[in-house]
Design a protein around this motif. Structure first.
Motif, mmCIF file in Angstrom:
data_model
loop_
_atom_site.group_PDB
_atom_site.id
_atom_site.type_symbol
_atom_site.label_atom_id
_atom_site.label_comp_id
_atom_site.label_asym_id
_atom_site.label_seq_id
_atom_site.Cartn_x
_atom_site.Cartn_y
_atom_site.Cartn_z
ATOM 1 N N TYR A 330 30.357 15.315 70.812
ATOM 2 C CA TYR A 330 31.632 14.844 71.456
ATOM 3 C C TYR A 330 31.513 13.607 72.325
ATOM 4 O O TYR A 330 32.473 12.727 72.320
ATOM 5 N N TYR A 331 30.450 13.604 72.906
ATOM 6 C CA TYR A 331 30.336 12.415 73.818
ATOM 7 C C TYR A 331 30.309 11.152 73.022
ATOM 8 O O TYR A 331 30.878 10.052 73.090
ATOM 9 N N ARG A 332 29.561 10.950 71.917
ATOM 10 C CA ARG A 332 29.203 9.805 71.004
ATOM 11 C C ARG A 332 30.914 9.749 70.183
ATOM 12 O O ARG A 332 31.241 8.499 70.246
ATOM 13 N N LEU A 333 31.626 10.739 69.934
ATOM 14 C CA LEU A 333 32.808 10.513 69.219
ATOM 15 C C LEU A 333 33.831 9.691 70.399
ATOM 16 O O LEU A 333 34.706 8.763 69.988
ATOM 17 N N ALA A 334 33.735 10.329 71.764
ATOM 18 C CA ALA A 334 34.693 9.801 72.507
ATOM 19 C C ALA A 334 34.417 8.374 72.985
ATOM 20 O O ALA A 334 35.121 7.558 73.269
ATOM 21 N N LEU A 335 32.781 7.902 72.808
ATOM 22 C CA LEU A 335 32.768 6.406 73.174
ATOM 23 C C LEU A 335 33.046 5.655 72.167
ATOM 24 O O LEU A 335 33.472 4.533 72.148
ATOM 25 N N LEU A 336 32.947 6.350 70.870
ATOM 26 C CA LEU A 336 33.349 5.429 69.575
ATOM 27 C C LEU A 336 34.860 5.291 69.618
ATOM 28 O O LEU A 336 35.295 3.947 69.593
ATOM 29 N N PRO A 361 23.962 20.402 83.010
ATOM 30 C CA PRO A 361 24.568 19.952 84.279
ATOM 31 C C PRO A 361 23.122 19.074 84.802
ATOM 32 O O PRO A 361 23.334 18.036 85.701
ATOM 33 N N ILE A 362 22.155 19.364 84.612
ATOM 34 C CA ILE A 362 20.628 18.501 84.833
ATOM 35 C C ILE A 362 20.399 17.576 84.055
ATOM 36 O O ILE A 362 20.333 16.299 84.446
ATOM 37 N N LYS A 363 20.128 17.818 82.657
ATOM 38 C CA LYS A 363 19.844 17.123 81.736
ATOM 39 C C LYS A 363 20.841 15.940 81.386
ATOM 40 O O LYS A 363 20.705 14.680 81.125
ATOM 41 N N ASP A 364 22.245 16.312 81.467
ATOM 42 C CA ASP A 364 23.131 15.299 81.222
ATOM 43 C C ASP A 364 24.061 15.085 82.305
ATOM 44 O O ASP A 364 25.037 14.489 82.155
#
Length: 382
Positions: A330-336, A361-364
């Motif tokens: 989802y993150y990559r698509l949002a940036l795209l 919440p920690i890793k990301d």
């Protein structure tokens, strides 16, 4: 090798017991060392009698054997090598040198010594078996040595098992079956061989044999591989109820896989139990999909994106979501959509889905912070 070692020990003890009368060697003391497996002490004692400058092959072999049995392979090799120099082509010495080098990880030297034995005795079963053990499965010579060993002793179980495995890899199932069957006839109580022949017999459509032999094995050993072979034999003989029972037994052992679930589905279909067939077909599909598939598509999409193949990247990301809704996708698509396509509405959709997918919440934490900040900039409410 145990038989060889025992024979060598007998020869060494005999050479001591029948040594020259004027020898200062205490034969009873040495025999006691051997009996109680005090080989290091025996070596020290022999050296005290023989001294350092030894040129007698029997004495060198005695010391080599004591060091070998005490675990001091470096010293053992030294004495056996000297004995081999004085009297070349002695089979026990060559066997010892080969064994020592194999134990020390010097496979090439071990093969050289075994090769010397073959030159002297081309029909030595033991050396061919040991040469096959040294070589990796990728070495073509391994099959040559196994074939030679099996020809010399077709009833030896270990060689037959390994050779059959080679033939199976070459898709020569009929020959593998013959090799195993000869050994089983000679050793009808060998369960390992009886298990090994089941998938071969299934391949050759000897289903009744698989069922008969497999069921006997299962009375004493609920081996998952045997259950699978018997279940498949029941399926191919159209005994679908028994096939299902066996396949479900694998499930109770948590040993089901894509193939066993597939055959269970086919069995239910043959019985016209369509609801069960549908359920097991769905399970087959799920089993066949890796838990990492979505991550693989995410990686593929990233590579496409980095090489400016945006349409392919978009497709790869969305394909990954079909397998699992990963926050990263989802993150990559949002940036795209935000930074490449400049489509704010679509970007907002995927930013929102990213936060709803509960990223770590920690890793990301950096990504979460960025998304929230970006959504605020775009005046998008999450």
């Amino acid at each position: 090798m145990k038989t060889f070692a025992s024979l060598l020990l007998f020869m060494l003890i005999s050479s001591v017991l029948f040594a020259q009368e004027n020898s200062s060697l205490d034969k009873e003391k040495l025999f006691d060392y051997y009996q109680n497996q005090k080989y290091a002490e025996a070596a020290i004692y022999l050296k005290s009698i023989y001294g350092e400058d030894i040129s007698d092959v029997i004495k060198l072999s005695q010391l080599g054997y004591c060091y070998l049995m005490s675990g001091n392979t470096a010293e053992a090799e030294k004495y056996y090598a000297k004995a081999n120099t004085i009297k070349p082509n002695n089979l026990p010495t060559l066997f010892s040198l080969a064994s020592i080098n194999w134990r020390r990880g010097n496979a090439d030297k071990a093969k050289l010594y075994y090769g010397e034995i073959v030159k002297i005795d081309s029909n030595n079963f033991t050396v061919y078996k040991l040469l096959a053990d040294i070589l990796t499965t990728k070495d073509s010579l391994r099959s040559v040595y196994l074939i030679k060993a099996n020809k010399l002793n077709p009833t030896e179980a270990d060689v037959a098992y390994d050779l059959a495995d080679v033939y199976i890899g070459l898709q020569k199932h009929a020959i593998a079956y013959k090799v195993l069957n000869i050994t089983i006839d000679a050793d009808s109580g060998n369960i390992i061989l009886k298990k090994a022949i089941l998938p071969v017999a299934n391949f050759l459509k000897k289903y009744d044999e698989v069922i008969l032999s497999g069921e006997k094995i299962l009375q004493v050993d609920q081996d998952a591989l045997v259950i699978k072979d018997v279940a498949k034999a029941y399926y191919f003989t159209k005994n679908y109820d028994k096939a299902i029972a066996k396949f479900k037994l694998l499930e109770t052992l948590a040993m089901q896989n894509e193939a066993t679930l597939y055959y269970t589905s086919l069995s239910y279909r043959a019985l016209k139990n369509y609801p069960a067939a549908i359920a097991y077909t769905k399970r087959t599909i799920e089993e066949g999909i890796s838990t990492n598939t979505s991550n693989y598509y995410a990686l593929l999409g990233l590579v496409y994106e980095e090489s400016d193949k945006l349409a392919l990247a978009n497709s790869a990301y969305k394909k990954g979501l079909e397998f699992k809704a990963e926050p990263n996708i989802y993150y990559r698509l949002a940036l795209l959509y935000d930074l490449k396509y400049k489509q704010i509405k679509q970007a907002s959709k995927y930013y929102s889905l990213y936060l709803k997918s509960k990223p770590n919440p920690i890793k990301d934490k950096d990504e979460i912070k960025y998304v929230k900040s970006r959504m605020e900039e775009l005046k998008i409410s999450d």
